[in-house]
Design an enzyme around this catalytic site. Sequence first.
Site, PDB file in Angstrom:
ATOM      1  N   ASP B  12       0.913  -1.241   0.145  1.00 45.91           N
ATOM      2  CA  ASP B  12      -0.014  -0.017  -0.060  1.00 45.91           C
ATOM      3  C   ASP B  12       0.938   1.223  -0.042  1.00 45.91           C
ATOM      4  O   ASP B  12       2.032   1.204   0.429  1.00 45.91           O
ATOM      5  CB  ASP B  12      -0.730  -0.036   1.253  1.00 45.91           C
ATOM      6  N   SER B  13       0.333   2.293  -0.220  1.00 46.42           N
ATOM      7  CA  SER B  13       0.976   3.484  -0.223  1.00 46.42           C
ATOM      8  C   SER B  13       1.572   3.868   1.112  1.00 46.42           C
ATOM      9  O   SER B  13       2.332   4.720   1.363  1.00 46.42           O
ATOM     10  CB  SER B  13       0.208   4.966  -0.965  1.00 46.42           C
ATOM     11  N   CYS B  75      -4.395  -1.342  -2.153  1.00 41.95           N
ATOM     12  CA  CYS B  75      -4.428  -0.195  -2.195  1.00 41.95           C
ATOM     13  C   CYS B  75      -5.267   0.214  -3.554  1.00 41.95           C
ATOM     14  O   CYS B  75      -4.934  -0.108  -4.434  1.00 41.95           O
ATOM     15  CB  CYS B  75      -3.187   0.642  -2.536  1.00 41.95           C
ATOM     16  N   GLU B 152      -6.474   9.742   9.381  1.00 38.88           N
ATOM     17  CA  GLU B 152      -4.955   9.762   9.657  1.00 38.88           C
ATOM     18  C   GLU B 152      -4.877  10.814  10.939  1.00 38.88           C
ATOM     19  O   GLU B 152      -3.906  10.643  11.746  1.00 38.88           O
ATOM     20  CB  GLU B 152      -4.000  10.258   8.568  1.00 38.88           C
ATOM     21  N   CYS B 187     -11.436   2.601  -0.665  1.00 43.07           N
ATOM     22  CA  CYS B 187     -10.322   3.067  -0.127  1.00 43.07           C
ATOM     23  C   CYS B 187     -10.029   2.283   1.148  1.00 43.07           C
ATOM     24  O   CYS B 187     -10.922   2.228   1.859  1.00 43.07           O
ATOM     25  CB  CYS B 187     -10.431   4.691   0.072  1.00 43.07           C
ATOM     26  N   HIS B 189      -8.445   3.131   3.862  1.00 42.32           N
ATOM     27  CA  HIS B 189      -8.646   3.784   4.954  1.00 42.32           C
ATOM     28  C   HIS B 189      -9.957   3.828   5.578  1.00 42.32           C
ATOM     29  O   HIS B 189     -10.373   4.081   6.664  1.00 42.32           O
ATOM     30  CB  HIS B 189      -8.357   5.151   4.671  1.00 42.32           C
TER      31      HIS B 189
END
Lengths: 273, 273
Positions: B12-13, B75, B152, B187, B189
């Site tokens: 993943d990034s 990702c 985040e 996504c 996240h």
Amino acid sequence: MTSRRPSIGVFDSGFGGLTVLKALLELVPDADYVYFGDTARLPYGSKSVETVARYAVQSAHYLEKQEADLLVIACNTATALAFEQITAAAHVPVVGVVEPGADAAASASRNHKVVVIGTQATVGSHAYKKALEARGLAAREKACPLLVPLVEEGWVEHPVTEEIARIYLNEGFDDGFSDADVLLLGCTHYPLLKPLLRRVAPAPASIVDSAESTARAVAPRMQQLLGESRAEQRRAVPRLKFFATDSVEKFKLLGKRFLGHPIEDVRHVDLQE
Amino acid sequence: MTSRRPSIGVFDSGFGGLTVLKALLELVPDADYVYFGDTARLPYGSKSVETVARYAVQSAHYLEKQEADLLVIACNTATALAFEQITAAAHVPVVGVVEPGADAAASASRNHKVVVIGTQATVGSHAYKKALEARGLAAREKACPLLVPLVEEGWVEHPVTEEIARIYLNEGFDDGFSDADVLLLGCTHYPLLKPLLRRVAPAPASIVDSAESTARAVAPRMQQLLGESRAEQRRAVPRLKFFATDSVEKFKLLGKRFLGHPIEDVRHVDLQE
């Protein structure tokens, strides 16, 4: 006579540095400009010292190859984390945003109390705190990681942004700093939020913008270089060249919001990856 | 007998892919795992196809060097923009998140209308729209660029996040999609926002999480590899290794929120810059 006009290299992780370029174009219109946005690797604000320093030095070298006579680190995170490394690696004078910002805050503050807002990395470095304390001011630093994405989303006058800014500033103007009389914008994205921050910040606090103060610090540095150029060259309109490590189209699209007018000549660059 | 347990490389990034790893650990506990987070260059979600493809291929090669027998592109942006490039460059099988997510949405939807939320880049690629239309479903894609920074920042249950999610979902479930009965989280996240999104999304819509569906797609792929390993190896606890291109400390700190338990063995990697 082939002597060229002096050229200022302006560097940022992305678009925020365009607010510094905008201020420079107003205050130092006698130069040409080369702008470098490391958009493929942005944002720097959430990254470590080592990573930011490596990226910033590569970018500075790129601007030197473009014949910049002076480098402006128009990025608070890069200045805060890597100013010494960049200065050591560069062969031309380097101006960062932290010292000019601290100077402007010191001039504006009467009670010597400043609240600084910036990215996680800038705040974590305490570069502003150190610079302000060296000038006899007390500083409260507050990281505001959501403000950059909100600006990039274009929500500069959105009620949600106002709510988030209120949460951040309430935490900043707290614990002995409720009477701080300067709010220092320690990120080059934040000038776009100035009207909103003016409404949210305590009324007595004046807002100091490190983009403007940096442009004022560059002006005298350019006098010597300008002294060498001919009068007709000085009167010419600045030539602007833009380089970006990610999409050129995206740079044009987002960039004009920060610069305040359309951006034409953008070229894509790969930094040896 | 020196035959080793099969190893799954998860890429993943940054941190979001850890939600896929979490689902994999539950569904495929018989393997070892190598996780690679390209944290120095995150986020991918706002970047161009060319940049994302270059970064993703470098990361895939790194995982192959770590002896991964199968690669999971955990990702959405990398899968949506660069799945073909990664597959062409890799020497082992590759599983992305888009196809499993589309399969799961197709199973969950009764009226064949799906709202997909993701980053700017994922939505811009229309990878989900194409995958869903190939399965006979109509798709409305909505970019939600603020959700990643909000996660985040740790604001997964914050009123501001709820307000922003409401704005995004109102725009998603609109114009002929007010009766869509699946919200597809495009996504990695977003699984952290599931409880909040459950409150904000229209009641009849079920939430499909591409992290979970990807883990379910990996499980059968592992059968063959697992067939070759010995019974006692299969019973062992998975070994986990983590690699990150930015700060190891930051990876440990943020990563545990996504994985749901502490992260120990993280090593720093430079990708030839």
